[in-house]
Design a protein around this motif. Structure first.
Motif: not given
Length: 424
Positions: A315-335
């Motif tokens: 479960i933690r791995t799945a959530i980690t992958k989703l959040v890492e993915n979101a951080i990786g594709y988010s421009p600087q200054g976004k959330s």
């Protein structure tokens, strides 16, 4: 005289309307009393569906001395079929399904009390006519009604979510004749074994391909050192290339091992109950430094006490992958926002990960959960990925009897929703 006739008609009409009103009120009151009883009897089915169920039960239970004097399925055969671990279907002489395992419906072989696959129906006819048995492989798709998932975001926006579970079922089918009237269809679902084999083959193929990078980088570094005269800057550049290639290989091997681990379904029990918001907060604490380094805000919110059954590392791995993915594709200054909630249906917990990135192209949305698939829109923080993160999320969701879906509009960011059954 005409006036009296007209008066009589008016009086009759008034009494008729009054009688109809009284009838409607009485009928409404009766329905208020009888309606709940009818709903419990029908158990959510329509009247037609309920009638069909009752007819099937009558046909399956009728005795040899009924008016049509038809032979019923022998008791010993019925007992044997109920003990089998594979799905079974019994078809009568009119090609009607008189008995069926629930899995036969879920696998798409039976629909509306009939065989839904032409190849199976042909085998039934051949066996009924010539005897013997027929054995063959079959690939089906799970019907839509068995893969429904709460999609509140889609309902509120009018945009269709892309779910991840539309995958084939690989079946081994055996068709044989019980007697002159009945033919049995046995279905062995070997999908898990096939998928495991595919992951294993992907592991071997992709590790072999990825080994070429570090090997070539090592050869270049060794050549430069052997020839001598190479400046320190060039040696350092070659060494960085070796290190980067090795790190990418290590990351891919770790992800593939996670993918292989997430193949066996998790059985709910009192020993694996997890507070979902607690798991999300743990992941957020681990990834906050990564978000800070990327200049991306990371926010967590949600309902307390949302409990699911699950394997904590997966479960933690799945959530980690989703959040890492979101951080990786988010421009600087976004959330990036992560929210935990209960679905409106009341039977699922949902983890939503929202980013403010560039979104996912329409042609990529149906493929983002495939192993090793990389979308066309990459950033400097995602270009070295291997395309296994979302595939891992998909398999973790499926082994926990849940699902994952994506909602995205190019230019408007993406929302990934992990759905898991609530613990009971």
């Amino acid at each position: 005289m005409p006036d009296q006739s007209l008066s009589s008609i008016v009086i009759f009409a008034v009494f008729a309307l009054f009688a109809l009103a009284v009838f409607a009120i009485v009928a409404l009151k009766l329905w208020e009393l009888v309606g709940p009883l009818v709903d419990r009897t029908l158990q959510g089915a329509s009247v037609a569906e309920y009638a069909s169920q009752r007819m099937r039960r009558f046909k399956a239970q009728r005795r040899p001395d009924d008016e049509d004097n038809l032979e019923d399925l022998p008791d010993d055969t019925a007992t044997l079929l109920s003990m089998l671990t594979v799905a079974s279907i019994v078809v009568d002489a009119q090609d009607e399904v008189v008995r069926s395992s629930p899995d036969a419906y879920r696998l798409g072989v039976v629909q509306d009390d009939a065989i839904a696959i032409d190849e199976v129906m042909r085998a039934v006819h051949e066996v009924r006519a010539a005897g013997g048995r027929r054995m063959f492989d079959l690939t089906t798709s799970t019907p839509e009604r068995f893969i429904s998932m709460p999609s509140e975001a889609a309902a509120s926006t009018g945009v269709v979510e892309t779910a991840s579970v539309r995958r084939p079922n690989w079946l081994k089918v055996t068709v044989g004749r019980i007697n002159e009237r009945f033919v049995v269809v046995l279905i062995d679902d070997v999908s898990d074994a096939v998928r495991f084999g595919q992951v294993r083959d992907s592991f071997i193929t992709n590790v072999s391909e990825q080994l070429l990078g570090p090997t070539e980088a090592l050869v270049v570094l060794a050549d430069n050192l052997e020839r001598g005269g190479a400046d320190e800057e060039r040696i350092a550049r070659d060494a960085r290339q070796v290190r980067d290639s090795c790190e990418k290989l290590n990351h891919m091997v770790a992800d593939l091992l996670l993918l292989i681990k997430a193949q066996e379904p998790v059985t709910p029990s009192s020993a694996n109950r997890l507070d979902l918001l607690e798991q999300v907060r743990h992941v957020a604490d681990q990834l906050r430094p990564q978000a800070v380094a990327a200049g991306v805000g990371l926010h967590v919110d949600g309902d307390e006490g949302v409990i699911v059954n699950g394997e904590v590392d997966q479960i933690r791995t799945a959530i980690t992958k989703l959040v890492e993915n979101a951080i990786g594709y988010s421009p600087q200054g976004k959330s990036v926002s992560v929210a935990v909630s209960r679905a409106k249906t009341g039977d699922h917990a949902m983890v939503r990960v929202l980013d403010q990135g560039r979104g996912i192209a329409k042609e990529d949305q149906s493929r983002v959960f495939e192993r090793f698939y990389r979308g066309t829109e990459q950033t400097s923080r995602t270009e070295n990925g291997v395309g296994l993160g979302l595939a891992i999320v998909k398999h973790v969701a499926l082994t926990h009897h849940g699902d994952v879906a994506v909602w995205s509009v190019p230019g408007s960011g993406s929302t990934f929703t992990l759905s898991l059954p609530l613990a009971r």
